[in-house]
Design a protein around this motif. Structure first.
Motif, PDB file in Angstrom:
ATOM      1  N   LEU B 172       0.832  -1.211   0.000  1.00  0.00           N
ATOM      2  CA  LEU B 172       0.000   0.000   0.000  1.00  0.00           C
ATOM      3  C   LEU B 172       0.860   1.253   0.000  1.00  0.00           C
ATOM      4  N   VAL B 173       1.943   1.218   0.807  1.00  0.00           N
ATOM      5  CA  VAL B 173       2.865   2.359   0.834  1.00  0.00           C
ATOM      6  C   VAL B 173       3.446   2.556  -0.562  1.00  0.00           C
ATOM      7  N   PHE B 175       2.323   1.553  -3.497  1.00  0.00           N
ATOM      8  CA  PHE B 175       1.303   1.974  -4.452  1.00  0.00           C
ATOM      9  C   PHE B 175       0.973   3.456  -4.284  1.00  0.00           C
ATOM     10  N   SER B 176       0.824   3.886  -3.017  1.00  0.00           N
ATOM     11  CA  SER B 176       0.460   5.290  -2.798  1.00  0.00           C
ATOM     12  C   SER B 176       1.602   6.226  -3.184  1.00  0.00           C
ATOM     13  N   VAL B 177       2.851   5.780  -2.938  1.00  0.00           N
ATOM     14  CA  VAL B 177       3.986   6.628  -3.305  1.00  0.00           C
ATOM     15  C   VAL B 177       4.104   6.709  -4.832  1.00  0.00           C
ATOM     16  N   LEU B 179       1.639   6.549  -6.967  1.00  0.00           N
ATOM     17  CA  LEU B 179       0.591   7.485  -7.407  1.00  0.00           C
ATOM     18  C   LEU B 179       0.990   8.923  -7.099  1.00  0.00           C
ATOM     19  N   TRP B 180       1.554   9.111  -5.903  1.00  0.00           N
ATOM     20  CA  TRP B 180       1.951  10.441  -5.442  1.00  0.00           C
ATOM     21  C   TRP B 180       2.973  11.035  -6.405  1.00  0.00           C
TER      22      TRP B 180
END
Lengths: 232, 251
Positions: B172-173, B175-177, B179-180
């Motif tokens: 999750l970390v 994936f979110s990074v 996207l970020w």
């Protein structure tokens, strides 16, 4: 099975009501933690010292203030339990640990929602950001889902710290890296809601999905794991 | 302290066996060979010059770090779902995480040094780097949880749950990074060199490095897990000795 699920839910309701009632009566959150969050927002303005920058980074500052405050709220919510060995008493009573976890999480989420309302209003005043009606709908959705993530992770690791007495200092080390996806997603979605950094409202909604996945995953994982983590 | 000597001390047991000593010697020779390959036998890179030599330790440290965390996750799951709840799995998980944290630290340091020379900066907010840093902090937290005290089984259960939660967290970390960064930065200076044709000896040295470091990891985990077993035995022995002393007092 049916009886079990009813009892888990009633335990959750009892724990959540108890926690919120304690906060309502003691006013520790409103009198001490909320002013702390307010001071953090003012300090951010001192540190960044530029209206343009403040407006651009306001969404991140709001969520950072929420995360810092959440550390205090989580510690407070478990300090109540460990003060009179209440957590041990609950365990001895044989009630469902999933119920305790859900109750703690709900109480934390409600308290965090109050914080977010105040912090968003402060950012409107202090950082001069704008919020449209569409933005407000997005922001409320984001806040509710982000709270599920922060509250479940907070309850999980807060419980771990409380069970290992005197080791509450571990909480920031465990909680902050774990909720980094929430910070990223909530900040980006709030940028869209505030309309800063050229973000449009539509760009905010995909982040809501990430928050929902995070909340669902750790809500479920936490329900299973809480009992083991707080075991004596 | 004398009372502990009344019982045979677990410290009398060595952590090495003939096999582990053999492995240790092989690892040592391998490291010497890797140093020679990396520093003397391989050529400079056309673009990066001698900086490329850092790759022979950077890539293996990254590989070992990720391998260590996979081993920790698998052995934690084996502890949780094994019928015996064997503490051996817990100790392997702990030993592997300790070694993994050291290698991940080395990986971040060597990567930063390489980045400073190649990109002109120690740090880039690249998803892979950021996730690696998060993984490092998460496992430092895991090691702190192992240190919380309580019974061995309690430690094993807590840390297994935290290790399994980390398995959920890290994707999750990442994936979110991803996207970020995708919203904020176009493809940056970080262009992986994978598309560059690699000289045969360089590729060999890289793979040799990975093999040597993997053996080093195995050797370290083997010994560390045995040391942890002895530490647990001392804990148990200390309790037994105290009980024996109280019984003697009663008689």
């Amino acid at each position: 099975m049916t009886q079990n699920s009813i009892s888990t839910m009633s335990v959750a309701r009892a724990i959540a009501t108890k926690d919120l009632r304690i906060e309502w009566r003691s006013k520790v959150l409103v009198n001490q933690v909320l002013p702390f969050a307010g001071i953090v927002m003012v300090l951010f303005a001192f540190a960044l010292d530029n209206d343009g920058i403040l407006q651009r980074v306001a969404p991140g500052l709001v969520w950072l203030a929420v995360l810092f405050s959440s550390l205090i709220i989580v510690q407070r919510t478990f300090a109540i339990e460990s003060a009179d060995n209440a957590l041990d008493a609950i365990k001895v009573a044989g009630v469902s640990s999933a119920g305790v976890f859900l109750g703690k999480s709900v109480a934390l989420a409600v308290q965090l929602l109050l914080f977010e309302c105040v912090l968003v209003m402060l950012s409107l005043v202090l950082y001069q950001v704008q919020l449209s009606w569409g933005g407000a709908v997005l922001l409320v959705t984001v806040s509710v889902l982000a709270n599920v993530g922060i509250a479940t992770m907070g309850a999980l690791y807060g419980g771990l710290g409380a069970a290992a007495k005197g080791r509450e200092t571990l909480l920031p080390l465990l909680l902050l890296p774990a909720v980094a996806p929430v910070l990223i997603a909530a900040t980006r979605a709030t940028e869209s809601a505030f309309g800063v950094s050229g973000a449009t409202l539509g760009e905010g909604w995909p982040w809501v999905a990430l928050l929902a996945v995070f909340g669902a995953l750790f809500g479920f994982g936490g329900t299973l794991a809480f009992g083991v983590l707080t075991e004596e | 302290m004398n009372r502990f000597r009344l019982l045979p001390s677990p410290l009398d047991t060595p952590t090495g066996t003939r096999a582990s000593r053999g492995l240790g010697i092989v690892v040592l020779l391998g490291l010497v060979m890797l140093t020679l390959l990396g520093l003397f036998f391989t050529d400079e890179d056309v673009v990066q010059g001698s900086t490329v030599r850092l790759m022979y330790i950077h890539v293996p440290t990254a590989w070992v770090a990720y391998l260590a965390f996979i081993v920790t996750a698998i052995t934690s799951a084996m502890y949780m779902w094994g019928k015996q709840h064997s503490l051996t799995f817990d100790r392997i998980a702990g030993a592997s995480a300790e070694v993994g944290v050291i290698f991940m630290g080395l990986c971040l340091v060597t990567g930063s040094l390489w980045g400073r020379i190649t990109w002109g900066t120690y740090w880039q907010w690249d998803p892979r780097l950021t996730t690696t840093a998060f993984l490092f902090v998460t496992y430092v937290g895991y090691l702190a949880v192992r240190d919380l005290g309580g019974s061995h089984q309690q430690r094993a259960k807590r840390s297994a749950v935290v290790a399994l939660l980390a398995v959920l967290e890290i994707p999750l970390v990442h994936f979110s990074v991803v996207l970020w960064r995708s919203l904020h930065q176009e493809a940056s200076v970080l262009q992986p060199n994978g598309d560059v044709t690699m000289d045969g000896l360089m590729l060999f040295s890289l793979l040799f490095g990975v093999a040597v470091f993997t053996s080093l990891f195995a050797w370290m985990v083997l010994h560390r897990q045995r040391v942890l077993m002895l530490a647990d035995a001392i804990d148990d022995g200390g309790l037994e000795a105290a009980l024996q002393e109280r019984r003697n007092e009663a008689n």
